[in-house]
Motif scaffolding. Structure first.
Motif, PDB file in Angstrom:
ATOM      1  N   THR A   5     -21.709 -27.997 -16.339  1.00 47.53           N
ATOM      2  CA  THR A   5     -22.218 -27.061 -15.354  1.00 47.53           C
ATOM      3  C   THR A   5     -23.710 -27.299 -15.152  1.00 47.53           C
ATOM      4  O   THR A   5     -24.471 -27.329 -16.131  1.00 47.53           O
ATOM      5  N   VAL A   6     -24.117 -27.481 -13.903  1.00 50.59           N
ATOM      6  CA  VAL A   6     -25.533 -27.699 -13.586  1.00 50.59           C
ATOM      7  C   VAL A   6     -25.991 -26.550 -12.697  1.00 50.59           C
ATOM      8  O   VAL A   6     -25.618 -26.451 -11.526  1.00 50.59           O
ATOM      9  N   ASP A   7     -26.794 -25.675 -13.270  1.00 49.59           N
ATOM     10  CA  ASP A   7     -27.238 -24.470 -12.559  1.00 49.59           C
ATOM     11  C   ASP A   7     -28.538 -24.012 -13.201  1.00 49.59           C
ATOM     12  O   ASP A   7     -28.676 -24.054 -14.434  1.00 49.59           O
ATOM     13  N   ASP A   8     -29.496 -23.561 -12.389  1.00 52.12           N
ATOM     14  CA  ASP A   8     -30.770 -23.129 -12.953  1.00 52.12           C
ATOM     15  C   ASP A   8     -30.687 -21.749 -13.603  1.00 52.12           C
ATOM     16  O   ASP A   8     -31.599 -21.349 -14.315  1.00 52.12           O
ATOM     17  N   ASN A   9     -29.590 -21.029 -13.365  1.00 47.34           N
ATOM     18  CA  ASN A   9     -29.430 -19.676 -13.914  1.00 47.34           C
ATOM     19  C   ASN A   9     -28.676 -19.744 -15.244  1.00 47.34           C
ATOM     20  O   ASN A   9     -27.482 -20.047 -15.272  1.00 47.34           O
ATOM     21  N   ASP A  34     -31.374 -28.843 -15.951  1.00 46.01           N
ATOM     22  CA  ASP A  34     -32.261 -29.978 -15.691  1.00 46.01           C
ATOM     23  C   ASP A  34     -31.503 -31.060 -14.922  1.00 46.01           C
ATOM     24  O   ASP A  34     -30.578 -31.681 -15.468  1.00 46.01           O
ATOM     25  N   PRO A  35     -31.860 -31.319 -13.673  1.00 48.91           N
ATOM     26  CA  PRO A  35     -31.153 -32.334 -12.883  1.00 48.91           C
ATOM     27  C   PRO A  35     -31.150 -33.717 -13.542  1.00 48.91           C
ATOM     28  O   PRO A  35     -30.136 -34.423 -13.501  1.00 48.91           O
ATOM     29  N   GLU A  36     -32.266 -34.123 -14.143  1.00 47.01           N
ATOM     30  CA  GLU A  36     -32.339 -35.453 -14.748  1.00 47.01           C
ATOM     31  C   GLU A  36     -31.411 -35.549 -15.956  1.00 47.01           C
ATOM     32  O   GLU A  36     -30.816 -36.606 -16.215  1.00 47.01           O
ATOM     33  N   GLU A  37     -31.288 -34.464 -16.702  1.00 46.19           N
ATOM     34  CA  GLU A  37     -30.357 -34.458 -17.834  1.00 46.19           C
ATOM     35  C   GLU A  37     -28.929 -34.614 -17.321  1.00 46.19           C
ATOM     36  O   GLU A  37     -28.110 -35.311 -17.933  1.00 46.19           O
ATOM     37  N   PRO A  57     -34.505 -24.927  -8.189  1.00 39.55           N
ATOM     38  CA  PRO A  57     -35.934 -25.133  -7.900  1.00 39.55           C
ATOM     39  C   PRO A  57     -36.421 -26.560  -8.103  1.00 39.55           C
ATOM     40  O   PRO A  57     -37.269 -27.042  -7.350  1.00 39.55           O
ATOM     41  N   LEU A  58     -35.926 -27.266  -9.110  1.00 37.69           N
ATOM     42  CA  LEU A  58     -36.428 -28.609  -9.393  1.00 37.69           C
ATOM     43  C   LEU A  58     -35.883 -29.646  -8.407  1.00 37.69           C
ATOM     44  O   LEU A  58     -36.589 -30.552  -7.979  1.00 37.69           O
ATOM     45  N   LEU A  65     -26.522 -34.487  -5.770  1.00 39.48           N
ATOM     46  CA  LEU A  65     -25.123 -34.899  -5.642  1.00 39.48           C
ATOM     47  C   LEU A  65     -24.916 -36.415  -5.588  1.00 39.48           C
ATOM     48  O   LEU A  65     -24.073 -36.946  -6.329  1.00 39.48           O
ATOM     49  N   PRO A  66     -25.635 -37.162  -4.747  1.00 40.97           N
ATOM     50  CA  PRO A  66     -25.385 -38.612  -4.681  1.00 40.97           C
ATOM     51  C   PRO A  66     -25.659 -39.353  -5.987  1.00 40.97           C
ATOM     52  O   PRO A  66     -25.172 -40.470  -6.180  1.00 40.97           O
ATOM     53  N   ARG A  67     -26.414 -38.752  -6.874  1.00 39.97           N
ATOM     54  CA  ARG A  67     -26.760 -39.405  -8.134  1.00 39.97           C
ATOM     55  C   ARG A  67     -25.719 -39.144  -9.228  1.00 39.97           C
ATOM     56  O   ARG A  67     -25.865 -39.613 -10.355  1.00 39.97           O
ATOM     57  N   LEU A  68     -24.676 -38.387  -8.889  1.00 41.54           N
ATOM     58  CA  LEU A  68     -23.657 -38.011  -9.874  1.00 41.54           C
ATOM     59  C   LEU A  68     -22.319 -38.684  -9.564  1.00 41.54           C
ATOM     60  O   LEU A  68     -21.254 -38.142  -9.842  1.00 41.54           O
ATOM     61  N   SER A  69     -22.380 -39.878  -9.013  1.00 42.46           N
ATOM     62  CA  SER A  69     -21.169 -40.544  -8.528  1.00 42.46           C
ATOM     63  C   SER A  69     -20.194 -40.938  -9.631  1.00 42.46           C
ATOM     64  O   SER A  69     -19.059 -41.304  -9.354  1.00 42.46           O
TER      65      SER A  69
END
Length: 229
Positions: A5-9, A34-37, A57-58, A65-69
């Protein structure tokens, strides 16, 4: 199925972890804000399915999305903007689910469908009746949000079975909703219900039902077929 799960909350992440852990077919649940994580975990092959928020926010989910292929990505968000849906699906998302649109069991079924190659969108009004006006708030207010949702699809020409498939309901449940909404609309056939729902020359300036107001459009799914001519 390994889910990230990728969410800032953090509260959302905690709730999803609680819901998903121990579920049949789910072998692990992790989360990050963390998007990079997220990119690193997917890139290392640790993840099968990513549940991705849109507004962060980050980096927005649409940018990430395109980086999670390397994984099946399902957008899970409060954002119900149809434009965001279109952008997400065009960028490779397997699904787009709005928080609260589906019961937990149905949400899990939708995630499994996405993992197995289907595309699922729920919680966004994607069914548009182009050739006729929408139901007035007075008419719409006669029905519950779920019944209004069913009636939107009926008005678009879908059978009970097709409505059931779109809303992750049993065909019997849809039939019960249809019978109930027929009674509330004061009609006995689908054609009468559609005419009433699309208020062709009806209900101008009248109040239908004391103190009732029309609910907003409820969850829908992409792929609804146009009504037969």
């Amino acid at each position: 199925m390994r889910i990230l799960t990728v969410d800032d909350n953090p509260i959302v992440r905690m709730g999803l972890r609680s819901l998903l852990e121990g579920t049949d077919g789910v072998t692990s649940v992790s989360d990050t804000g963390d998007p990079e994580e997220a990119v690193a975990r997917v890139g290392s092959g640790q993840v099968d399915v990513v549940l991705l928020d849109v507004r962060m926010p980050l980096m927005s989910g649409l940018e990430l999305l395109p980086r999670l292929s390397g994984a099946t990505v399902v957008m899970l968000t409060h954002t119900d903007d149809p434009a965001a849906v279109s952008e997400a699906m065009a960028a490779g998302a397997a699904g787009y689910l709005v928080h609260g649109a589906l019961e937990p069991r149905a949400m899990l079924d939708a995630i499994r469908l996405c993992r197995n190659g289907s595309q699922v969108v729920s919680g966004v009004s994607t069914v548009q009746v182009e050739a006729a006006p929408r139901a007035t708030p007075a008419v719409r207010g006669l029905l519950s949000p779920r019944q209004a949702e069913v009636m939107d699809l009926v008005a678009h020409g879908l059978s009970n079975r097709e409505v059931a498939e779109h809303l992750f309901l049993s065909e019997k449940t849809v039939k019960n909703h249809v019978n109930s909404l027929f009674a509330k609309l004061g009609v006995t056939t689908r054609s009468q219900a559609i005419v009433r729902w699309l208020h062709k020359g009806q209900d101008t300036g009248r109040t239908l039902g004391p103190g009732r107001t029309g609910p907003g459009v409820g969850p829908g799914t992409l792929g609804a077929r146009p009504a037969a001519p």
